[in-house]
Scaffold this active site. Structure first.
Site, mmCIF file in Angstrom:
data_model
loop_
_atom_site.group_PDB
_atom_site.id
_atom_site.type_symbol
_atom_site.label_atom_id
_atom_site.label_comp_id
_atom_site.label_asym_id
_atom_site.label_seq_id
_atom_site.Cartn_x
_atom_site.Cartn_y
_atom_site.Cartn_z
ATOM 1 C CG ASP A 210 -0.112 1.382 -5.892
ATOM 2 O OD1 ASP A 210 -0.010 2.027 -6.939
ATOM 3 O OD2 ASP A 210 -0.680 1.826 -4.879
ATOM 4 C CG ASP A 212 -1.879 4.106 -0.638
ATOM 5 O OD1 ASP A 212 -0.996 4.702 -1.276
ATOM 6 O OD2 ASP A 212 -2.450 4.608 0.337
HETATM 7 N N1 ADE Z 1 -0.927 6.535 -8.208
HETATM 8 C C1 ADE Z 1 -0.708 5.216 -8.302
HETATM 9 N N2 ADE Z 1 -0.672 4.633 -7.083
HETATM 10 C C2 ADE Z 1 -0.886 5.624 -6.178
HETATM 11 C C3 ADE Z 1 -0.968 5.673 -4.761
HETATM 12 N N3 ADE Z 1 -0.833 4.575 -4.024
HETATM 13 N N4 ADE Z 1 -1.182 6.881 -4.174
HETATM 14 C C4 ADE Z 1 -1.330 7.995 -4.932
HETATM 15 N N5 ADE Z 1 -1.244 8.006 -6.260
HETATM 16 C C5 ADE Z 1 -1.031 6.841 -6.897
#
Ligand code: ADE
Length: 251
Positions: A210, A212
């Site tokens: 992703d 974030d």
């Molecule tokens: N693990 C996978 N995506 C994450 C994110 N955006 N923030 C923290 N841990 C994660």
């Protein structure tokens, strides 16, 4: 003899990749590890898989007993650790599904046991060097294997480990980018720190799931997204682990 411990993050709980499978349960002076070890062979090399969040994924990042996990790994004679972790990307060029062979971490966790050295016995000082916390031989093997498999990967990257289980605010996410972090996760620290304290070579395959929440043209990350993208790409993590482990086979 080489014996490789795999610490599986979210999505790697199914150890069906093992030949001659067995199971080992072990207790440590620090309590119980997150799961039993599913042991067996991959391409003739002995391996054991530990599920970081438990087989039912019931242990939150804060309550993973990292000290018990790493102690048990040493107690069982594992010589190397390959860890996997889902991560959020803090860089445009690290796309969903890309693998990052981490070379640095920033520890932004707050409530975890980060050392085996709660006291210094007999005046013995234990200030473990942490300049290059990921083992370079292991990293190079992972990089070579990723190259051969033609995976979409990044040969280095800095992760920031946050406490979780919540995701970051936009302000935090932007700050982490300014600090130089390339990806974000909830697990690498203090696991990597503790492996270094016990001098067990350690490397992480971080799978980007992703962006974030720093991007303004995308919806912020959700746990459903993390799981979906991890599961879509976990086959690449497994083939990378398998190929890397083959590099340890005696010629
Ligand atoms: N693990 C996978 N995506 C994450 C994110 N955006 N923030 C923290 N841990 C994660």
């Amino acid at each position: 003899m080489t014996k490789i411990a795999i610490i599986g993050g979210s999505g790697l709980e199914d150890p069906s990749i093992l030949k001659n499978p067995n199971e080992i349960k072990i207790s440590t002076p620090y309590g119980e590890p997150s799961s039993s070890f599913k042991t067996g062979e991959i391409n003739g090399v002995e391996v054991g898989i530990l599920s970081r969040h438990g087989r039912e994924h019931s242990i939150t990042p804060t309550f993973v007993n990292n000290r018990a996990n790493i102690w048990a790994i040493r107690e069982l004679g594992f010589t190397h650790i390959i860890a996997t972790s889902a991560c959020g990307s803090l860089r445009d060029e690290i796309k969903r599904g890309d693998l990052v062979i981490l070379d640095q971490f920033i520890d932004f966790t707050r409530f975890r046991k980060t050392t085996f050295f709660d006291s210094f016995e007999k005046g013995e000082l234990k200030h473990t060097p942490m300049a290059d916390p990921f083992n370079n031989d292991l990293r190079n093997r992972l990089i070579n294997a990723a190259k051969e498999l033609k995976l979409s990967y990044h040969p280095k990257g800095t992760t920031i480990s946050i406490e979780g289980p919540r995701f970051s605010t936009r302000a935090e996410s932007k700050m982490f980018r300014m600090w130089g972090a390339d990806v974000i996760n909830m697990s690498v620290a203090p696991e990597c720190i503790l492996a270094n304290e016990l001098e067990i070579p350690y490397a992480t395959i971080a799978l980007s799931t992703d962006y974030d929440c720093w991007k303004t043209d995308e919806a912020p990350v959700t746990w459903e997204e993390v799981l979906k993208v991890f599961n879509q790409n976990v086959k690449n993590v497994i083939s990378l682990i398998t190929k890397t482990i083959s590099s340890f086979q005696p010629l």
